[in-house]
Motif scaffolding. Structure first.
Motif, mmCIF file in Angstrom:
data_model
loop_
_atom_site.group_PDB
_atom_site.id
_atom_site.type_symbol
_atom_site.label_atom_id
_atom_site.label_comp_id
_atom_site.label_asym_id
_atom_site.label_seq_id
_atom_site.Cartn_x
_atom_site.Cartn_y
_atom_site.Cartn_z
ATOM 1 N N ASN A 27 0.919 -1.039 0.110
ATOM 2 C CA ASN A 27 0.002 -0.046 -0.022
ATOM 3 C C ASN A 27 0.824 1.386 0.110
ATOM 4 O O ASN A 27 2.136 1.361 0.673
ATOM 5 C CB ASN A 27 -0.804 -0.010 1.139
ATOM 6 N N TYR A 58 2.139 -10.935 1.199
ATOM 7 C CA TYR A 58 2.184 -10.324 2.202
ATOM 8 C C TYR A 58 1.757 -8.585 1.737
ATOM 9 O O TYR A 58 2.012 -8.363 0.858
ATOM 10 C CB TYR A 58 3.327 -9.969 3.041
ATOM 11 N N GLU A 59 0.953 -7.986 2.502
ATOM 12 C CA GLU A 59 0.731 -6.569 2.361
ATOM 13 C C GLU A 59 0.618 -5.992 3.642
ATOM 14 O O GLU A 59 0.462 -6.394 4.587
ATOM 15 C CB GLU A 59 -0.614 -6.656 1.603
ATOM 16 N N THR A 110 -1.256 -3.299 5.807
ATOM 17 C CA THR A 110 -2.754 -3.298 5.951
ATOM 18 C C THR A 110 -3.191 -1.827 6.956
ATOM 19 O O THR A 110 -4.259 -1.534 6.957
ATOM 20 C CB THR A 110 -3.528 -4.456 6.554
ATOM 21 N N GLY A 111 -2.120 -1.391 7.125
ATOM 22 C CA GLY A 111 -2.374 -0.063 8.116
ATOM 23 C C GLY A 111 -1.583 0.055 9.282
ATOM 24 O O GLY A 111 -0.498 -0.644 9.246
ATOM 25 N N SER A 118 -1.152 0.047 13.468
ATOM 26 C CA SER A 118 -1.751 -0.542 14.618
ATOM 27 C C SER A 118 -1.655 0.473 15.820
ATOM 28 O O SER A 118 -0.892 1.227 16.037
ATOM 29 C CB SER A 118 -1.135 -1.739 14.891
ATOM 30 N N TRP A 144 3.125 -0.801 12.842
ATOM 31 C CA TRP A 144 2.437 -1.246 11.447
ATOM 32 C C TRP A 144 1.927 -2.511 11.219
ATOM 33 O O TRP A 144 2.599 -3.440 11.755
ATOM 34 C CB TRP A 144 3.482 -1.082 10.345
ATOM 35 N N VAL A 187 1.268 -5.728 9.139
ATOM 36 C CA VAL A 187 1.459 -6.572 7.875
ATOM 37 C C VAL A 187 0.844 -7.930 7.904
ATOM 38 O O VAL A 187 0.727 -8.544 8.616
ATOM 39 C CB VAL A 187 2.937 -6.593 7.635
ATOM 40 N N ARG A 188 -0.240 -8.098 6.921
ATOM 41 C CA ARG A 188 -0.774 -9.387 6.937
ATOM 42 C C ARG A 188 -0.012 -10.177 5.859
ATOM 43 O O ARG A 188 0.221 -9.795 4.628
ATOM 44 C CB ARG A 188 -2.199 -8.937 6.516
ATOM 45 N N THR A 192 -0.439 -13.641 4.061
ATOM 46 C CA THR A 192 -1.547 -14.817 3.747
ATOM 47 C C THR A 192 -0.706 -15.993 2.750
ATOM 48 O O THR A 192 -0.106 -15.690 1.968
ATOM 49 C CB THR A 192 -2.525 -14.270 2.853
ATOM 50 N N ARG A 232 -3.178 -17.398 7.852
ATOM 51 C CA ARG A 232 -2.562 -16.284 7.648
ATOM 52 C C ARG A 232 -2.002 -15.846 8.987
ATOM 53 O O ARG A 232 -2.450 -16.497 10.229
ATOM 54 C CB ARG A 232 -3.460 -15.127 7.240
ATOM 55 N N ASP A 241 -0.944 -12.011 11.507
ATOM 56 C CA ASP A 241 -1.039 -10.568 11.160
ATOM 57 C C ASP A 241 0.363 -10.032 12.013
ATOM 58 O O ASP A 241 0.328 -10.345 13.249
ATOM 59 C CB ASP A 241 -2.293 -9.806 11.653
#
Lengths: 411, 420, 283
Positions: free
Chosen positions: C37, C169-170, C172-173, C175, C181, C183-184, C186, C197, C199
């Motif tokens: 992102n 992985y990406e 996601t926003g 925390s 940060w 990172v998810r 999958t 997955r 997180d």
């Protein structure tokens, strides 16, 4: 000349006293019918146990690698398995042939794990051979021949892992060179209602198991025979045809403790059969003795009229033969019919017992099917005739010995 | 003059005496029927008891005690604590005979031989038992000779396990496990004996050792995974379980009577009982057929005699009563003889036992069936209810079988009757 | 037979934990990576080494995470604590690693277990027990049994994974709690593993893991891994303390912790360290 007289007289005297004759015949008939029924029942009960073991996946015969006999190492595979398979299928009297391989696996999902023996099967023949697969309730479905990445596990096992249909299990197996892992989707959950089986059942296709582990071919070839009486003969035949590094086991070898239990039962039931035959024979004897003793008056007259001792005896014996025959036929009608019912419909003891139950990995179907076959005929003939004739000998001898005057004197 | 009733009875009695053969024959048939019933029932009863006795032998016992989750999880830390206190409290209960604690622990084993190449480990289970008590007839070690018993640092291995490890008697065994706190528990033991056992877990993975030795290795002093209790009467197992369950020290434990511990075996035994019952029913019908046949036959043969009596003015009812009395007397006498002989036979065979395997020529091998020894000898047992059942049933059969023909005969015209 | 069915093992804890100890330089393949992102490059909290062409280079972040504890070789001392309701067990370990294939772990304390050693070479595993002076080889079929009485299995010690190969992985926003940060990761469709997955929460500068939540193949939260006690070992700033907590209902009160006391990276270790004879000599 002599004989003809006796025979004619025998017939006439039998028909002259229809009630007595019919009573004898029916009495013998019922007794022998009971013997037939009991024997049919007992043989059927014994067979039920063997069937239970054999049809729960053990099969009658099994080809295994010779080394397996010592070590029970399930990574062993049958050398030259194609030849062994051919030999198995070529054997006469075989109902089903199925191939399997086994491996110790760890199933894991999330934080939970369970160790099982995973069995790689040929879905179609496995279903034909094993009553566990046939009779169990299945959520989802059983394996199909071209399945890939699918597994069927027992319901209790699924509960332990806290998984449901369509969940993906992480599976680790000891493979040809080191540990191998794979993901398997649960295609079916098996429920036999018995914890033993439901907590250890784990089937994949044989190809799948070999794909994961890297081994080739089956670790065992199991045969179900059409007629279990042929076991020894077929085993000998099979042993000759298989490659030298394989061996043939019978269901007794595979499950020796169960076989011992059956052997023990068999010995016991032989005793039971002897008892019932004795009871029946003595019953017949008693009735016959009575019948003939009551006719002392009549027999005395015959003697007084000049019938020789030998003729008298043969008269009585012939009558006994005829009555015995009649009894045997009656027994076959009633007893045979009862045995037939028993053989086809069976007695479902589940109503007394509750559901099917399992013992070890053997699924019991507590329905007893009686034994039915040509043995019924000679069995009833032998018992009926033997009992009747032997029973007649004493009174016949007695009749000959007695002074006619004495017999005629009393009422 | 005697009254009417007694006259009939008197005549009946004289009838029996007058025709000795007929009487003896009838007596014989009835006695034999009763004898058979008594014997077969007592034999079945003996076998049933034998099965119960075997199942509730040292392996399963009458009552078992565990940590509530142990049977499911088999984890070593699910133990019963304060075993000696539990043992003494249970022993105080009047109906308790023996209390056997056991330890089960999964371990790794390998050959203890010192070689260049490290040995391959196999998974196994330590079974810590009270050796002295378990060498009895039905125990895990029943086939073991006295000098082969495990004690101290010597152990007994299951055969398949020994094969896989390539070890034999006299050699050393390295045992690696963890104790109750999770610390490594390792030791070298000597193999005292290798046994073939019908119990799967013993044969394939079993290392049998004295329980005190296991307790020491695993740091489980005064703890056990399983306590097997034997009472004085295995029929009272449920009651005993209830009594033991009431003990405060066991309020959190799982206390089960044997039928709940091995429900499959229990059902197996039930199945056999039902099958036996059906067999007994068949035997009864066969015996009854014989008795009825005999009785009917003899009564029909006496039609001539009845005719005479009718002609002399006896009422049909009295004839029937006469027969009734005859058959009752015969019946009772017959069942008495049959019962006495039957009981005698049962008493004798209950001492000597009936080795039915030998009789049937079966292949007698010392094998255990799911941990339960297969016994080839039955000891018939006296059960009074069987005798009473026989008395009633057999007498009834004989009476009915005689009376019906008598009824028929009595209705005839005297002349007809006399003619037959 | 039911006797070996033990419902819970935190097997894969090791994958997150020990693979970072034992395996050295992972080949960072440049396979297809998902575009992260967009984040504001002016967000000064992110370490500059992770900014490439004005965009966040997520693969660099993941790479860094994966190699936190890896080196060509290492010698370390660590404390392993396993907590269960009513019981706590602590061991002190000395660990040698070389390359991806070799590792030696020797227990230092408690005295009862001192000298017990585990040697791993490739797929093979051996254990040495000083009390009986014997070495046994753990055959492949035993890999699932527990290592030294902990919740790790022998298999965990030898397993290797690569995040790039197995996961997409990406970012996601952000925390909030813990701060950082998110990172998810999958699992890719044909990945063989326990997790659908996980997180990961990274520290605001992206350099340190803070917490990871693992989700099983049905998407249920199965366990959580925490990192804290940041220390500098041999010029690397990394968390010294890791905690694994399973989320199962019946695992309440269970916890496994690993605390590094000392780590030396890229030291010279002779090959003979990783041999059986050495195994028996080590006391």
């Amino acid at each position: 000349m002599i004989r003809k007289v006796s025979v004619r007289y025998a017939f006439r005297s039998l028909f002259r006293q229809p009630r007595r004759t019919i009573l004898s015949v029916i009495g013998i008939g019922i007794g022998v019918a009971m013997a037939l029924f009991a024997t049919s029942w007992i043989s059927g009960a014994a067979k039920m146990q063997i069937r239970a073991a054999v049809e729960s996946g053990t099969g009658h015969l099994r080809i295994v690698p010779r080394r397996w006999l010592d070590k029970h190492e399930n990574t062993l595979r049958i050398g030259d398995w194609r030849e062994a398979e051919k030999a198995a299928r070529a054997l006469s009297g075989v109902d089903v042939v199925t191939m399997r391989a086994r491996g110790n696996a760890l199933l894991a999902f999330g934080n939970r794990t369970a160790g099982v023996e995973m069995v790689g099967v040929e879905p179609e023949t496995e279903k034909q051979l094993s009553r566990i697969v046939q009779r169990a309730q299945l959520e989802g479905r059983y394996l199909e021949p071209n399945d890939s990445g699918k597994v069927v596990i027992g319901r209790v096992l699924a509960e332990r892992l806290d998984v449901a249909l369509d969940d993906e299990l992480y599976v680790t197996l000891s493979g040809r060179d080191g540990m191998r892992s794979a993901m398997l989707v649960i295609a079916g959950l098996l429920d036999t209602g018995t914890t033993d089986i439901d907590s250890s059942f784990c089937h994949v296709t044989l190809d799948e198991l070999n794909k994961i582990t890297g081994y080739e071919g089956p670790g065992e070839i199991t045969l179900l025979l059409k007629n279990h009486q042929q076991l020894q003969d077929l085993k000998t035949e099979l042993v000759d045809k298989i490659p030298p590094d394989s061996a043939v086991m019978t269901w007794r070898d595979i499950n020796p403790s169960f076989a011992a239990g059956i052997e023990s039962d068999r010995a016991f039931t032989k005793i039971l059969i002897v008892i019932i035959v004795i009871v029946v024979a003595l019953g017949i004897a008693g009735a016959q003795l009575t019948a003939i003793l009551e006719r002392r008056h009549e027999l005395a007259i015959l003697t007084a009229l000049g019938m020789k001792g030998r003729q008298l005896i043969s008269l009585i014996v012939i009558e006994a033969c005829i009555v015995g025959l009649g009894g045997a036929v009656t027994a076959l009608l009633f007893g045979g019919a009862a045995a037939y019912q028993l053989a086809t419909k069976g007695v479902d003891l589940a109503t007394f017992m509750g559901e099917d139950f399992s013992f070890g990995n053997i699924l019991f179907d507590p329905t007893v099917y009686g034994d039915f076959g040509p043995w019924l005929v000679w069995y009833s003939l032998v018992i009926a005739e033997a009992a009747t004739i032997v029973a007649s000998l004493y009174p016949a001898w007695l009749a000959v010995k007695t002074n006619p005057a004495d017999s005629l004197r009393t009422v | 003059m005697k009254s009417k009733r007694f006259t009939t009875a008197y005549i009946a009695w004289r009838n029996l005496g007058r025709n000795k053969r007929r009487t003896l024959l009838a007596l014989g048939a009835i006695a034999l029927g009763q004898l058979t019933l008594v014997f077969v029932n007592c034999m079945m009863a003996g076998m049933y008891e034998e099965m119960l006795q075997t199942v509730t032998g040292p392996l399963v016992g009458h009552v078992q005690i565990h940590h509530p989750d142990w049977r499911q999880e088999r984890a070593m830390d699910l133990y019963i604590d304060k075993v000696s206190k539990v043992k003494s409290q249970i022993s105080k209960l009047p109906e308790v005979k023996t209390v056997l604690p056991r330890i089960y622990a999964p371990v790794l084993v390998a050959s203890g031989k010192k070689t260049d190449e490290p040995a391959e480990a196999e998974s196994a289970v330590i079974i810590g038992i009270n050796v002295d008590l378990e060498v009895n007839e039905n125990g895990l070690l029943h086939m073991l000779e006295a000098d082969n018993r495990p004690k101290g640092q010597s152990v007994v291995l299951g055969k398949v396990l020994a094969n896989r490890l390539n070890v034999d008697v006299g050699q050393q065994l390295a045992v690696i496990g963890q104790d109750i706190d999770g610390f490594p528990a390792t030791n070298l033991y000597t193999i005292q004996a290798v046994i073939k056992s019908g119990v799967d877990i013993v044969q394939n993975r079993g290392i049998i050792m004295d329980i005190n030795e296991a307790a020491q290795l695993l740091a489980m002093p005064d703890q056990a995974h399983e306590i097997v209790v034997h009472g004085t009467d295995y029929h009272q197992a449920e009651k005993l379980a209830g009594e033991i369950g009431k003990l405060k020290i066991l309020s959190d434990a799982e206390v089960l009577p044997w039928r709940q511990v091995v429900p499959n075996v229990s059902r197996m035994i039930d199945l056999k009982s039902w099958m036996d019952l059906i067999f007994v029913a068949v035997v009864f019908i066969a015996a009854a057929a014989g008795i009825a046949n005999t009785a009917m036959m003899s009564t029909f043969e006496r039609t001539h005699e009845f005719g005479m009596l009718l002609a002399l003015g006896t009422s049909p009812l009295r004839i029937v009563r006469m027969i009734l009395i005859e058959s009752v007397v015969l019946g009772l006498a017959g069942v008495t003889i049959g019962s006495l002989v039957g009981v005698a036979v049962v008493l004798i065979t209950s001492q000597t036992g009936i080795n039915y395997a030998a009789l049937a020529g079966a292949n007698v091998e010392d094998i255990a069936f799911a941990g339960i020894n297969v016994s080839y000898v039955i000891y018939p047992m006296i059960e009074v209810r069987h005798i009473i059942f026989g008395v009633l049933a057999v007498t009834a059969t004989s009476v009915l079988a005689s009376t019906w023909p008598a009824l028929l005969a009595a209705r005839l015209e005297p002349v007809e009757a006399m003619r037959s | 037979m039911g006797i070996f069915t033990k419902c819970t093992r935190q097997k894969l804890f090791i994958i997150a934990l020990l693979f970072t100890i034992f395996l050295s330089s992972a080949e960072s393949e440049s396979s297809d990576r998902p575009d992260p992102n967009q984040i504001d490059p002016n967000d000064l909290s992110v370490d500059s080494s992770f900014i490439k062409d004005g965009k966040l280079d997520l693969s660099a972040v993941v790479n860094h995470f994966e190699n936190l504890y890896r080196a060509d070789s290492s010698i370390s001392t660590a404390r392993l604590t396993v907590t269960k309701p009513g019981r706590t067990k602590t061991m002190e370990l000395k660990i040698w690693t070389k390359g991806e294939e070799k590792a030696l772990i020797v227990i230092q304390t408690p005295p009862r277990e001192q000298g017990i050693a585990t040697l791993m070479v490739g797929d093979n595993l051996w254990n040495y027990f000083p009390k009986i002076n014997r070495t046994i080889r753990i055959p492949p079929s035993m890999m699932q049994s527990s290592w030294m009485g902990t919740d790790f299995t022998n298999d965990d010690l030898v397993k290797e994974t690569s995040l790039d190969e197995d996961y997409n992985y990406e970012l996601t926003g952000r925390s909030e709690d813990p701060n950082g940060w998110l990172v998810r990761f999958t699992a890719k469709p044909d990945t063989v593993g326990l997790w659908e997955r996980f997180d990961l929460v990274l520290s605001p500068d992206g350099r340190l893991p803070v917490r990871a939540k693992y989700f099983d193949r049905k998407g249920r939260h199965a366990r959580t891994l925490y990192w804290d006690q940041i220390k500098t070992f041999d010029n690397r700033r990394i968390p010294a303390h890791m905690t694994l907590i399973p989320q199962d209902e019946d695992k309440k009160g269970h916890k496994t912790e690993m605390t590094y006391l000392k780590i030396e990276f890229n030291v010279d270790i002779s090959a003979s360290t990783f041999s059986l004879s050495e195994l028996e000599r080590k006391r």
